[in-house]
Design a protein around this motif. Structure first.
Motif, mmCIF file in Angstrom:
data_model
loop_
_atom_site.group_PDB
_atom_site.id
_atom_site.type_symbol
_atom_site.label_atom_id
_atom_site.label_comp_id
_atom_site.label_asym_id
_atom_site.label_seq_id
_atom_site.Cartn_x
_atom_site.Cartn_y
_atom_site.Cartn_z
ATOM 1 N N THR A 14 -4.603 5.299 7.040
ATOM 2 C CA THR A 14 -4.404 7.178 8.166
ATOM 3 C C THR A 14 -3.271 7.361 8.024
ATOM 4 N N ALA A 15 -2.205 6.626 7.357
ATOM 5 C CA ALA A 15 -1.100 7.574 7.059
ATOM 6 C C ALA A 15 -0.836 8.076 6.159
ATOM 7 N N ASP A 16 0.676 9.529 5.735
ATOM 8 C CA ASP A 16 1.307 9.751 4.887
ATOM 9 C C ASP A 16 1.719 8.925 3.836
ATOM 10 N N THR A 17 2.236 8.302 4.719
ATOM 11 C CA THR A 17 3.752 7.913 4.160
ATOM 12 C C THR A 17 3.839 6.302 4.830
ATOM 13 N N THR A 18 3.279 5.191 4.371
ATOM 14 C CA THR A 18 3.371 2.882 4.740
ATOM 15 C C THR A 18 4.669 2.820 5.149
ATOM 16 N N ILE A 19 5.310 2.532 5.483
ATOM 17 C CA ILE A 19 6.804 1.773 5.803
ATOM 18 C C ILE A 19 6.109 0.213 6.249
ATOM 19 N N VAL A 20 6.414 -0.870 5.396
ATOM 20 C CA VAL A 20 5.976 -2.259 5.043
ATOM 21 C C VAL A 20 7.423 -2.839 5.147
ATOM 22 N N VAL A 21 7.566 -2.815 7.071
ATOM 23 C CA VAL A 21 9.186 -3.723 7.314
ATOM 24 C C VAL A 21 9.079 -5.669 6.627
ATOM 25 N N VAL A 22 9.875 -5.923 6.414
ATOM 26 C CA VAL A 22 9.960 -7.824 6.495
ATOM 27 C C VAL A 22 11.366 -8.296 6.903
ATOM 28 N N THR A 23 11.214 -9.325 7.247
ATOM 29 C CA THR A 23 12.582 -9.906 7.641
ATOM 30 C C THR A 23 13.048 -10.978 6.396
ATOM 31 N N PRO A 24 14.380 -11.283 6.428
ATOM 32 C CA PRO A 24 15.223 -12.766 5.786
ATOM 33 C C PRO A 24 15.073 -13.970 5.938
ATOM 34 N N GLY A 25 14.475 -14.370 4.730
ATOM 35 C CA GLY A 25 14.208 -15.976 5.398
ATOM 36 C C GLY A 25 12.903 -16.797 5.507
ATOM 37 N N TRP A 26 12.246 -15.972 5.509
ATOM 38 C CA TRP A 26 11.085 -17.124 5.538
ATOM 39 C C TRP A 26 10.167 -16.592 4.981
ATOM 40 N N GLY A 27 9.798 -16.002 3.436
ATOM 41 C CA GLY A 27 9.264 -15.700 2.622
ATOM 42 C C GLY A 27 8.028 -14.315 3.265
ATOM 43 N N ASP A 28 8.759 -13.536 3.627
ATOM 44 C CA ASP A 28 8.500 -12.041 4.369
ATOM 45 C C ASP A 28 7.655 -11.610 3.136
ATOM 46 N N ALA A 29 8.336 -12.101 2.234
ATOM 47 C CA ALA A 29 7.842 -10.728 0.892
ATOM 48 C C ALA A 29 6.835 -11.290 0.379
ATOM 49 N N VAL A 30 6.535 -12.848 0.184
ATOM 50 C CA VAL A 30 5.484 -13.575 -0.315
ATOM 51 C C VAL A 30 4.855 -12.688 0.052
ATOM 52 N N GLN A 31 4.402 -13.228 1.995
ATOM 53 C CA GLN A 31 3.405 -12.982 2.712
ATOM 54 C C GLN A 31 2.798 -11.327 2.791
ATOM 55 N N ALA A 32 4.131 -11.020 1.927
ATOM 56 C CA ALA A 32 3.291 -8.931 2.302
ATOM 57 C C ALA A 32 2.707 -8.880 0.887
ATOM 58 N N ASN A 33 3.202 -9.293 0.094
ATOM 59 C CA ASN A 33 1.926 -9.477 -1.209
ATOM 60 C C ASN A 33 0.630 -9.977 -1.196
ATOM 61 N N LYS A 34 0.982 -11.352 -0.338
ATOM 62 C CA LYS A 34 -0.461 -11.575 -0.263
ATOM 63 C C LYS A 34 -1.923 -10.852 0.813
ATOM 64 N N ALA A 35 -0.831 -10.436 1.689
ATOM 65 C CA ALA A 35 -1.757 -9.558 2.251
ATOM 66 C C ALA A 35 -1.544 -8.275 2.223
ATOM 67 N N GLY A 36 -1.500 -7.757 1.195
ATOM 68 C CA GLY A 36 -1.990 -6.227 0.021
ATOM 69 C C GLY A 36 -1.515 -4.955 0.678
ATOM 70 N N LEU A 37 0.072 -5.858 0.818
ATOM 71 C CA LEU A 37 1.270 -4.616 1.313
ATOM 72 C C LEU A 37 1.806 -4.155 0.467
ATOM 73 N N LEU A 38 1.946 -5.127 -1.044
ATOM 74 C CA LEU A 38 2.958 -4.576 -1.737
ATOM 75 C C LEU A 38 2.396 -3.437 -2.536
ATOM 76 N N GLU A 39 1.086 -2.803 -2.832
ATOM 77 C CA GLU A 39 0.498 -2.175 -3.481
ATOM 78 C C GLU A 39 0.649 -0.493 -2.160
ATOM 79 N N VAL A 40 -0.258 -0.812 -0.605
ATOM 80 C CA VAL A 40 0.119 0.006 0.095
ATOM 81 C C VAL A 40 1.838 0.794 0.695
#
Ligand code: GDP
Ligand code: MG
Length: 320
Positions: free
Chosen positions: A160-186
């Motif tokens: 939907t967007a031209d520019t996609t911003i993915v927001v994570v927070t410190p401390g609870w493996g957000d980056a790993v969650q984002a990866n699992k959710a396929g957010l890294l590629e987008v």
């Protein structure tokens, strides 16, 4: 008042008229179609920025700050669409978001609209592109969309967007969650928000490692390496840098022709979505007819499979 007149008022800055147009888009139907018909030819110049991430990551706070930064940089107003999957029971969350945004948003220059899953015919997947198109057509630029992470709502933010911003927070493996959710590629841009908290630099390093692992740049295609920004949205630190990256990404999209490609894709998906909706609607209506009910009875008495019945229903429909 006829839709074209409401549209004229909205173009002249009448916020209530704009609100009405968005309601028509949400409801769908003939008037919603009319709004699309008027807005589509003149839309397409606004930068559409999507923010996604887990609930509580700070998306609304960032959106408010970003809208303020964008508002300073742009003479057109900033449009914000906050997508909230809350049911009416937890509908307070929508208001909560809106209040938080209003604290930092200049009310004159910014238009904020919350959209919930309920109350839109054809679902948010159809209503959201329509809302973006209206905000774009009446002159809001950029248009910022806030939504919770992929898989939790039906809106495909990267589509939907031209520019996609993915927001994570410190401390609870957000980056790993984002990866699992396929957010890294987008992701076009990563934000580690709540960066004043312990573990912020670990989150950044995790993201960098995962990006390196996942990076398979095609030498024949222009590539954009998603930058990772650190923000503390509550006090605004890092927001100017984030806005600079949004602008840089927009330039990159334009220069490489990627913008055109993404938008062509978006149009294609939207048209196909409408095909599904129209055909589905016609088919369901037909299923209520005498012939449809007879077919259903055959399915229920196991004379006919559901697929065969649906095919027969559609075959007749397409003939007529
Ligand atoms: N400590 C801290 N809290 C933040 C920051 N950004 C947002 N918050 C808080 O986190 C909570 C959730 O923020 P919100 O913007 O509603 O998150 P959303 O659900 O992703 O939209 C709110 O209480 C915010 O005030 C930040 O940078 N640091
Ligand atoms: Mg929010």
């Amino acid at each position: 008042m006829p839709v074209p007149d409401v549209f004229e008022l909205a173009r002249n800055g009448e916020r209530r008229a704009l609100g009405r147009l968005l309601t028509l888009v949400e409801r769908g139907g003939v008037n919603g179609d009319k709004v699309a018909e008027i807005s589509h030819p003149i839309a397409g110049s606004s930068h559409v920025v999507g923010l996604t991430g887990a609930p509580g990551a700070g998306k609304s706070t960032i959106t408010g700050r970003l809208a303020a930064a964008a508002g300073l940089a742009s003479e057109s107003g900033v449009g914000v669409v906050a997508i909230d999957p809350s049911s009416p029971i937890t509908g307070g969350a929508i208001l909560g978001d809106r209040i938080r945004m209003d604290e930092v948003i200049d009310r004159e220059g910014t238009f904020v609209r919350s959209m919930a899953t309920r109350g839109s015919s054809g679902g948010l997947a159809l209503a959201v592109p329509g809302a973006i198109r209206v905000l774009d057509a009446v002159g809001y630029d950029p248009v910022i969309i806030e939504t919770v992470g992929v898989g939790q709502v039906e809106v495909d933010i990267a589509g939907t967007a031209d520019t996609t911003i993915v927001v994570v927070t410190p401390g609870w493996g957000d980056a790993v969650q984002a990866n699992k959710a396929g957010l890294l590629e987008v992701a076009d841009i990563f934000v580690v928000n709540k960066a004043e908290r312990p573990g912020a630099s670990d989150a950044r390093r995790d993201l960098e490692l995962m990006l390196d692992l996942g990076a398979h740049p095609d030498p024949n295609k222009p590539t954009w390496r998603a930058p990772i920004l650190m923000t503390t949205a509550t006090d605004g630190s890092g927001i100017d840098e984030l806005w600079d990256q949004v602008v840089a990404h927009r330039s990159w999209l334009t220069e490489t022709g990627e913008l055109l490609g993404r938008r062509q894709n978006r149009d294609r998906f939207e048209m196909l979505g409408r095909v599904d909706e129209l055909l589905g609607g016609l088919g369901r209506k037909r299923a209520e007819s005498e012939q449809g009910l007879a077919l259903l009875a055959d399915v229920q008495s196991r004379k006919l499979s559901p697929t065969a019945a649906a095919a027969e229903l559609l075959a007749d429909l397409l003939e007529s």
